[in-house]
Design an enzyme around this catalytic site. Structure first.
Site, PDB file in Angstrom:
ATOM      1  N   GLU A  39      -0.899  -8.626   5.133  1.00 20.22           N
ATOM      2  CA  GLU A  39      -0.811  -8.717   6.605  1.00 20.22           C
ATOM      3  C   GLU A  39      -2.192  -8.687   7.260  1.00 20.22           C
ATOM      4  OE1 GLU A  39      -0.321  -6.025   4.901  1.00 20.22           O
ATOM      5  OE2 GLU A  39      -1.030  -4.268   6.004  1.00 20.22           O
TER       6      GLU A  39
ATOM      7  N   CYS B  24       0.846  -1.205   0.000  1.00 22.07           N
ATOM      8  CA  CYS B  24       0.000   0.000   0.000  1.00 22.07           C
ATOM      9  C   CYS B  24       0.883   1.258   0.000  1.00 22.07           C
ATOM     10  CB  CYS B  24      -0.964  -0.059   1.176  1.00 22.07           C
ATOM     11  SG  CYS B  24      -2.388   1.023   0.958  1.00 22.07           S
TER      12      CYS B  24
ATOM     13  N   HIS C 256      -3.382  -5.746   1.095  1.00 16.01           N
ATOM     14  CA  HIS C 256      -2.712  -5.912   2.386  1.00 16.01           C
ATOM     15  C   HIS C 256      -2.631  -7.375   2.817  1.00 16.01           C
ATOM     16  CE1 HIS C 256      -2.538  -1.682   3.813  1.00 16.01           C
ATOM     17  NE2 HIS C 256      -3.533  -1.512   2.962  1.00 16.01           N
TER      18      HIS C 256
END
Lengths: 80, 235
Positions: free
Chosen positions: B197, B86, B195
């Site tokens: 994560e 990002c 993302h």
């Protein structure tokens, strides 16, 4: 001396903000509006009287930070 | 294997990134501030999302000049594993470590929802554990994730197999060729808007991102076994 820097989006790169403003202007009745492109205007005070040096250094500022030359063009004027 | 998670003023996905490393591969991981001037102890450097320096001027434009970025550039040249997510992707493009740029979403909307991604290149250090062509669900959360590059750059990306992920369904931001993530020519630097994560547990809605972390650990192990310390595609 003062540098006035204009950063604009390259002609072949999409400008979603410009398109939105264009649509808003049409909605408001400004039907004569054609393409709208949005850019950045910066005023930079320079502590120098050497015009040639200022020219060179402002160009470096534009290339390194003020514009991303992948997507933007820049031009500037020096006054004073 | 030692992981670093970079923290700039305005980073806000750094904790998620660190926890994802702990939860997926359980390797040592540190927060490393933007002022750090030595990354030599780290094998992987993760550049998290957020709004570094308030996104002033352009996303990532100011962060790329933080002192730590000189070390990131060195690490990239040494063949260390680098992932930008990002805002981290935006920083890596501004730094010239990845080609192209990220511009405002075509819709002007901040898009925050899960997307389906097709794994286009399963040979990068961060995608070894995926199958090429596999579709995984990973969330996006961005207002400026519209990947742009010139036609010549796009041709190079394709020729070198540098497109790592494409949006498999609707293109959420107007990205050229539905690109969601790319890598450098050597394949050790990867940048992506989604993302991973945030997709490491069913409790988070998906485990689609977890294998990015196991991949890089495996890449590190393979590299160690082969005795290679640096170099392109030497996993």
């Amino acid at each position: 001396m003062k540098a006035t820097v204009y950063v604009t989006i390259k002609a072949n790169v999409l400008d979603p903000q410009g398109n939105a403003v264009q649509n808003a202007l049409h909605t408001m009745g400004f039907h004569e509006v054609g393409k709208v492109r949005i850019g950045k205007y910066m005023e930079i005070q320079l502590d120098t009287a050497d015009r040639a040096q200022a020219e060179e250094r402002v160009k470096a500022m534009c290339e390194k930070l003020l514009a991303n030359t992948v997507i933007e063009d820049y031009r500037f004027e020096l006054e004073g | 294997m030692n992981f670093a998670v970079l923290v700039f003023p305005g980073s806000n996905c750094d904790i998620d990134m660190l926890k994802a490393v702990e939860d997926t591969v359980g390797q040592p991981v540190d927060y490393v501030r933007h002022t750090a001037d030595d990354l030599s102890k780290y094998d992987a450097i993760l550049v998290p999302g957020g709004f570094s320096y308030g996104d002033y001027l352009r996303c990532g434009a100011i962060a790329r000049f933080a002192p730590v970025m000189n070390e990131v550039r060195k690490a990239a040249a040494e063949g260390k594993f680098i992932l930008g997510v990002c805002n981290g992707f935006q920083i890596l493009t501004e730094a010239g470590l990845l080609p192209g740029a990220l511009i405002r979403n075509k819709s002007l909307k901040f898009r925050c929802h899960p997307v389906d991604l097709r794994v286009e290149n399963a040979n990068t250090a961060f995608t070894l554990d995926y199958e090429e062509g596999e579709v995984v669900t990973i969330p996006i959360a961005h207002g400026e994730g519209n990947y742009y590059c010139s036609e010549e750059t796009l041709a190079q990306l394709k020729a070198n197999n540098q497109i790592v992920f494409r949006y498999a369904g609707e293109n959420p931001n107007g990205s050229v060729d539905n690109i969601a993530g790319i890598c450098n020519e050597a394949g050790n630097v990867v940048g992506m808007m989604p993302h991973p994560e945030r997709a490491v547990s069913e409790l988070l809605g998906s485990t689609g991102g977890a294998r990015m972390f196991t991949s890089v650990l495996n890449a590190f192990k393979k590299r160690a076994e082969s005795g290679a310390t640096t170099g392109a595609r030497a996993y």
